[in-house]
Design an enzyme around this catalytic site. Structure first.
Site, PDB file in Angstrom:
ATOM      1  CB  SER A 158      26.445  39.663  30.346  1.00  0.00           C
ATOM      2  OG  SER A 158      27.849  39.685  30.477  1.00  0.00           O
ATOM      3  CE1 TYR A 191      26.194  40.288  35.362  1.00  0.00           C
ATOM      4  CE2 TYR A 191      28.011  39.484  34.011  1.00  0.00           C
ATOM      5  CZ  TYR A 191      26.952  40.349  34.199  1.00  0.00           C
ATOM      6  OH  TYR A 191      26.632  41.264  33.226  1.00  0.00           O
ATOM      7  CE  LYS A 229      30.793  48.407  35.864  1.00  0.00           C
ATOM      8  NZ  LYS A 229      30.589  48.036  34.425  1.00  0.00           N
ATOM      9  CG  PHE A 244      45.878  39.868  34.273  1.00  0.00           C
ATOM     10  CD1 PHE A 244      46.282  40.342  35.512  1.00  0.00           C
ATOM     11  CD2 PHE A 244      44.515  39.719  34.032  1.00  0.00           C
ATOM     12  CE1 PHE A 244      45.361  40.674  36.479  1.00  0.00           C
ATOM     13  CE2 PHE A 244      43.588  40.043  34.995  1.00  0.00           C
ATOM     14  CZ  PHE A 244      44.005  40.524  36.225  1.00  0.00           C
TER      15      PHE A 244
END
Length: 329
Positions: free
Chosen positions: A114, A139, A180, A203
């Site tokens: 990732s 993660y 998800k 945001f």
């Protein structure tokens, strides 16, 4: 046969789609544990030989000599997961068990890492070296740990699969991500929110020099991610396998969340409208403001398939999936 763990997830199911539709392969074993009530639909259009729960796989593999490759996409992928023991069991130990089986049985092994391993980006986004990376959450650390472990197996001359690659996926978006929920892409959230409310919430720019909605990501269409994995799979079956190692999968071009949301709304043939909100407390200090994959390593081994532009990928996603009655690939 080709084993795909996480085969009912977004990337795994699109890899299966690629094998079905581009390579005419249906000798596929899907491995997963479906927990969302609608996630089975990711498999509704797929052709495959077997489905296994993830806890059945290791026993099922024992004594088999008909496995062409294992594509390991299964993981806890929530960046907000706080139970590190679960991350160790699922993202590290399960991956180690599969690596060791592939090494012992001379089977190619391809796995999902990732871009979260790069942390805040202060060390860059170059897959030539993963030294000194500091992920921002558990993660990302679990993925980084396994990357380090795999490279240590190589350095210490311990058993390794005959062909292997770890893929540092950047911000993947596209069909079959609907299960998800919060972890789905901003592309999907834009379509849903804009359809329901007439606006998309992004945001505010909470860091100096970052304007509202201008946090940058390397957004990669899931079909492109599947194409890269297929390239390595086909290479491993040929006379000149691709070099083993860890590779970025991104476009090499960062774009803003504002660009992404605008592309979705434009793809819906509607006038874009964006509302800016404060960042949630649980993301502050653990948020990547910029990601952009260095892609020279993948290009250097001969991968030439072009990646979708943000606008082209979003257009395919919206018009061929999201607006359809059956939105599954």
């Amino acid at each position: 046969m080709i084993v795909i763990t996480g085969g009912a997830g977004m990337i795994g199911s699109i890899i299966a789609w690629h094998l079905n539709t581009r390579l005419n392969r249906d000798d596929i074993v899907i491995v997963d544990r479906i927990t969302h009530e609608e996630q089975w639909q990711n498999l509704a259009h797929r052709h495959y030989a077997h489905y296994l729960d993830k806890d059945q796989l290791m026993d099922w593999l024992q004594g088999r000599n008909d496995i062409e490759a294992i594509i390991h996409m299964g993981a806890i992928s929530a960046t907000t997961e706080r139970d590190f023991n679960k991350l160790v069991t699922t993202n590290i130990q399960y991956s180690q068990n599969l690596w060791n089986w592939c090494a012992d049985n001379k089977v190619p092994f391809f796995y999902a890492s990732s871009a979260a391993t790069y942390g805040d980006g202060s060390q860059g986004y170059d897959d030539a070296s993963i030294d000194n990376l500091r992920p921002l959450n558990g993660y990302g650390y679990s993925k980084h740990f396994f990357d380090q472990w795999a490279l240590r197996q190589v350095r210490n001359n311990l058993p390794v699969p005959p062909s292997w690659a770890g893929f540092k996926f950047f911000n993947v978006y596209g069909p079959n991500e609907y299960h998800k929920e919060r972890m789905a892409s901003v592309a999907f959230h834009t379509f849903r929110q804009f359809s329901e409310t007439g606006t998309m919430k992004l945001f505010k720019g909470t860091r100096a020099g970052v304007e509202d909605g201008m946090q940058m990501r390397d957004f990669v269409y899931v079909k492109d991610a599947a194409s890269v994995v297929s390239f390595f799979l086909e290479s491993a079956a040929g006379n000149k396998p691709a070099p083993n190692g860890i590779y970025n999968i991104g476009t090499g071009k960062a774009r803003s969340f504002k660009d992404l949301a605008t592309a979705v709304m434009t793809g819906m043939a509607r006038e874009p409208h964006i509302t800016f909100i404060d960042m949630p407390q649980d993301l502050q200090g653990k948020y990547q403001y910029f990601t952009e994959a260095t892609m020279s390593k993948l290009a250097g081994i001969g991968y030439r398939q072009p990646f979708h532009s943000l606008e082209d990928g979003v257009r395919d996603y919206v018009q061929n999936y999201l607006i359809k009655e059956d939105k599954y690939c």
